[in-house]
Write a protein that holds these residues in place. Structure first.
Motif, PDB file in Angstrom:
ATOM      1  N   ASP A 233       0.802  -1.224   0.000  1.00  0.00           N
ATOM      2  CA  ASP A 233       0.000   0.000   0.000  1.00  0.00           C
ATOM      3  C   ASP A 233       0.836   1.276   0.000  1.00  0.00           C
ATOM      4  OD1 ASP A 233       0.936  -0.264   2.607  1.00  0.00           O
ATOM      5  OD2 ASP A 233      -1.006   0.042   3.569  1.00  0.00           O
ATOM      6  N   GLY A 237      -0.552   3.566  -2.933  1.00  0.00           N
ATOM      7  CA  GLY A 237      -1.255   4.810  -2.630  1.00  0.00           C
ATOM      8  C   GLY A 237      -0.781   5.973  -3.497  1.00  0.00           C
ATOM      9  N   LEU A 240      -1.778   5.632  -7.142  1.00  0.00           N
ATOM     10  CA  LEU A 240      -3.155   6.035  -7.419  1.00  0.00           C
ATOM     11  C   LEU A 240      -3.276   7.549  -7.576  1.00  0.00           C
ATOM     12  CD1 LEU A 240      -5.113   3.659  -5.018  1.00  0.00           C
ATOM     13  CD2 LEU A 240      -5.610   3.952  -7.459  1.00  0.00           C
ATOM     14  N   LEU A 263      -4.966   2.418   2.962  1.00  0.00           N
ATOM     15  CA  LEU A 263      -4.812   2.835   1.566  1.00  0.00           C
ATOM     16  C   LEU A 263      -5.449   4.194   1.309  1.00  0.00           C
ATOM     17  CD1 LEU A 263      -3.733   2.068  -1.247  1.00  0.00           C
ATOM     18  CD2 LEU A 263      -5.983   1.079  -1.742  1.00  0.00           C
ATOM     19  N   GLY A 264      -6.598   4.453   1.922  1.00  0.00           N
ATOM     20  CA  GLY A 264      -7.262   5.743   1.741  1.00  0.00           C
ATOM     21  C   GLY A 264      -6.380   6.904   2.157  1.00  0.00           C
ATOM     22  N   ALA A 267      -3.406   7.150  -0.388  1.00  0.00           N
ATOM     23  CA  ALA A 267      -3.781   7.572  -1.742  1.00  0.00           C
ATOM     24  C   ALA A 267      -4.399   8.970  -1.771  1.00  0.00           C
ATOM     25  CB  ALA A 267      -4.756   6.568  -2.351  1.00  0.00           C
ATOM     26  N   LEU A 271      -7.881   8.108  -4.432  1.00  0.00           N
ATOM     27  CA  LEU A 271      -8.714   6.917  -4.222  1.00  0.00           C
ATOM     28  C   LEU A 271     -10.154   7.243  -4.588  1.00  0.00           C
ATOM     29  CD1 LEU A 271      -8.641   3.986  -3.278  1.00  0.00           C
ATOM     30  CD2 LEU A 271      -9.105   4.775  -0.967  1.00  0.00           C
ATOM     31  N   VAL A 276     -10.734   0.849  -7.058  1.00  0.00           N
ATOM     32  CA  VAL A 276      -9.799  -0.176  -6.580  1.00  0.00           C
ATOM     33  C   VAL A 276     -10.546  -1.469  -6.270  1.00  0.00           C
ATOM     34  CG1 VAL A 276      -8.176  -0.819  -4.753  1.00  0.00           C
ATOM     35  CG2 VAL A 276      -8.169   1.506  -5.669  1.00  0.00           C
ATOM     36  N   TYR A 370     -13.230   0.246  -2.398  1.00  0.00           N
ATOM     37  CA  TYR A 370     -13.167   1.374  -1.460  1.00  0.00           C
ATOM     38  C   TYR A 370     -14.239   2.392  -1.815  1.00  0.00           C
ATOM     39  CZ  TYR A 370      -8.723  -0.416   0.266  1.00  0.00           C
ATOM     40  OH  TYR A 370      -7.752  -1.213   0.831  1.00  0.00           O
ATOM     41  N   GLY A 373     -13.160   6.478   0.749  1.00  0.00           N
ATOM     42  CA  GLY A 373     -11.843   6.256   1.342  1.00  0.00           C
ATOM     43  C   GLY A 373     -11.769   5.063   2.280  1.00  0.00           C
ATOM     44  N   ARG A 375     -12.391   0.888   3.150  1.00  0.00           N
ATOM     45  CA  ARG A 375     -12.449  -0.444   2.543  1.00  0.00           C
ATOM     46  C   ARG A 375     -13.833  -1.053   2.748  1.00  0.00           C
ATOM     47  NH1 ARG A 375      -8.435  -5.363   4.228  1.00  0.00           N
ATOM     48  NH2 ARG A 375      -9.824  -5.364   6.035  1.00  0.00           N
TER      49      ARG A 375
END
Length: 382
Positions: A233, A237, A240, A263-264, A267, A271, A276, A370, A373, A375
Motif C-alpha cells: 500500500d 497509494g 493512485l 490505503l485511503g 492515496a 482513491l 480499486v 473502497y 476512502g 475499505r
C-alpha cells in the motif's frame, strides 16, 4: 534474644529461597519469536502483526497452561526485519541463538523465504501470518506453515475476476520486484490470460519508489481497462494519486499488500470510489463473523486503532502453535512439530489445518473495493 531473632530470620530466608526455587522449577519459559517490518514503508503492517501476536501471548498467560507438569510462561521476542532480506536472515539467526521455541513471521515473502532456511536448519517451526509466495512452502521444509491463502489462489482469483466480473479485455501489470510483488502479479497474469484477457503492458518499479509518471504514461497509451499492481500500500497509494493526475480511469487491482485500511490515507484524493478492487489472502465467512468482530473490538480497545490487515492472522498463528504444544504436552520443537502438522484449530479467522506442504487447507479470500476512502467488502470466496 537478638541472636535468636537473627536465626529465625535466616531460617525464614532459607525456607523462602527454597520455596521460590521450587516454584521457578515448576515454571517453563516458552519463547515465541515474532518478525515483521517495524521500520520502513510497511512498518504499520508489521506493527499490526506484532500487536496481534502480543494479544495472543497475553491471553495464553492468563490461561495457566501446563506443559509436561509445569506452568508455561509465554514470552514474545519481537524483531524488526525492515522488509529487507539481509536483515531478515540476521534477525532469524538472532532468534535461533536465543533458542526460541517457535517463530511467527515474517510479513514479506522476500524476507520469509530466506529466513525459513535458517529456522528449518535449527529445527524451529515457523508460521507466517502474511507471506503468500508459493515458493515458501515448496522448499521441502517440514517446519514451514502459513495461515493465509497463497498467491496462486489470490492472483488467479483476481485474474478471473477481472475477466468475468469487470469484463476487462486489456490489462497492464506492474510489480515492485519483490518476491511478493512479482509472485502475485505473475499469478494474476496467468489467471487473466486463462480467462481470455490480453496483457498489453508489463512494467516494474521498486518497493521504495515514489515517482511512477514514466511507467504510467507508457501504460496510458495502451488504454487498459485494468491496471494490476503487485506490491504494498505504501507504493500503491502514491501510484493512485499519479494515475488521477494523468487522467487514467482504469480499474486498479492488487493483492493483500495493497488491500489495507490505510490505503485511503496513502492515496488521498487519488482513491476514487469503486476504482480499486483488491483481495485479502484470508477472510471470514458469515459463520465466523461474530468471533472476528469480537477480536476487532478487543484490538481497538487495547491499541486505540483498528486492525490494519494481519493482526488476526498473527494472533491465530500464535494460538495454533500453542495448541500444538498443548497437544504434545511440550514446547520442544521436535515434540510439537508433528502435532502442528496435523492440527485442527478453530481460530478467529476460521478453521486452521495444513496440507502436507504447510499451506492452509481451503484458504479463503476476501475481495474489497473502497468507498469514501474506506475499505468495503464485496465477497468472501475460496
Amino acid at each position: 534474644m537478638q541472636s535468636k531473632f537473627k536465626m529465625i530470620l535466616v531460617a525464614s530466608a532459607i525456607t523462602f529461597a527454597f520455596s521460590g526455587s521450587a516454584f521457578a522449577q515448576q515454571e517453563e519459559i516458552v519463547k515465541i519469536g515474532h518478525v515483521g517490518p517495524l521500520t520502513g514503508p510497511s512498518a504499520h503492517l508489521g506493527k499490526d502483526m506484532e500487536n496481534g501476536a502480543k494479544m495472543a501471548i497475553e491471553e495464553l498467560n492468563t490461561k495457566g497452561i501446563m506443559l509436561d507438569g509445569k506452568k508455561a510462561k509465554f514470552e514474545l521476542l519481537g524483531e524488526d526485519d525492515a522488509s529487507d532480506p539481509k536483515q531478515g536472515t540476521a534477525v532469524a539467526q538472532k532468534l535461533v541463538d536465543a533458542h526460541v521455541n517457535g517463530v511467527i513471521g515474517h510479513l514479506n515473502s522476500g524476507t520469509t523465504i530466506p529466513a525459513s532456511k535458517i529456522y528449518y536448519d535449527a529445527g524451529i517451526p515457523q508460521i507466517s501470518p502474511a507471506s503468500t509466495n508459493p515458493k515458501y512452502t515448496q522448499q521441502g521444509f517440514n517446519s514451514v506453515f502459513r495461515v493465509v491463502a497463497n498467491d496462486g489462489q489470490l492472483g488467479g482469483t483476481l485474474g478471473k475476476y477481472a475477466a468475468t466480473t469487470l469484463k476487462a479485455k486489456n490489462v497492464a501489470v506492474i510489480d515492485d520486484r519483490t518476491a511478493y510483488g512479482q509472485g502475485v502479479a505473475s499469478e494474476f497474469a496467468k489467471g487473466a490470460k486463462a480467462a481470455g484477457v490480453n496483457i498489453v503492458a508489463s512494467q516494474f518499479t521498486n518497493d521504495k519508489a515514489t515517482d511512477f509518471n514514466a511507467i504510467l504514461t507508457s501504460i496510458k497509451g495502451k488504454n487498459p481497462d485494468v491496471i494490476f499492481f503487485g506490491g504494498m500500500d505504501a507504493v500503491g497509494g502514491p501510484m493512485l494519486r499519479q494515475m488521477k493526475q494523468l487522467g487514467i480511469k482504469a480499474k486498479f487491482m492488487g493483492g493483500d499488500g495493497l488491500c489495507t485500511t490505510d490505503l485511503g490515507k496513502l492515496a488521498g484524493d487519488g482513491l476514487i470510489d469503486d476504482q480499486v478492487i483488491c483481495a485479502e489472502a484470508g477472510g471470514v465467512e458469515d459463520s465466523g463473523k461474530k468471533k472476528m468482530d469480537a477480536f476487532k473490538a478487543a484490538y481497538l480497545k487495547k491499541y486505540g486503532t483498528d486492525i490494519k490487515l494481519y493482526a488476526a492472522y498473527s494472533y491465530d498463528a500464535v494460538m495454533t502453535m500453542a495448541d500444538a504444544m498443548q497437544k504434545a504436552k511440550s514446547a520442544d520443537p521436535k515434540k510439537y512439530l508433528p502435532e502442528l502438522a496435523k492440527i485442527q484449530h478453530d481460530g478467529v479467522t476460521g478453521h486452521i489445518a495444513f496440507d502436507p506442504k504447510g499451506d492452509i487447507k481451503d484458504g479463503t479470500l476476501t475481495i474489497y473495493t473502497y468507498k469514501d476512502g474506506k475499505r468495503t467488502q464485496l465477497a468472501v470466496t475460496k
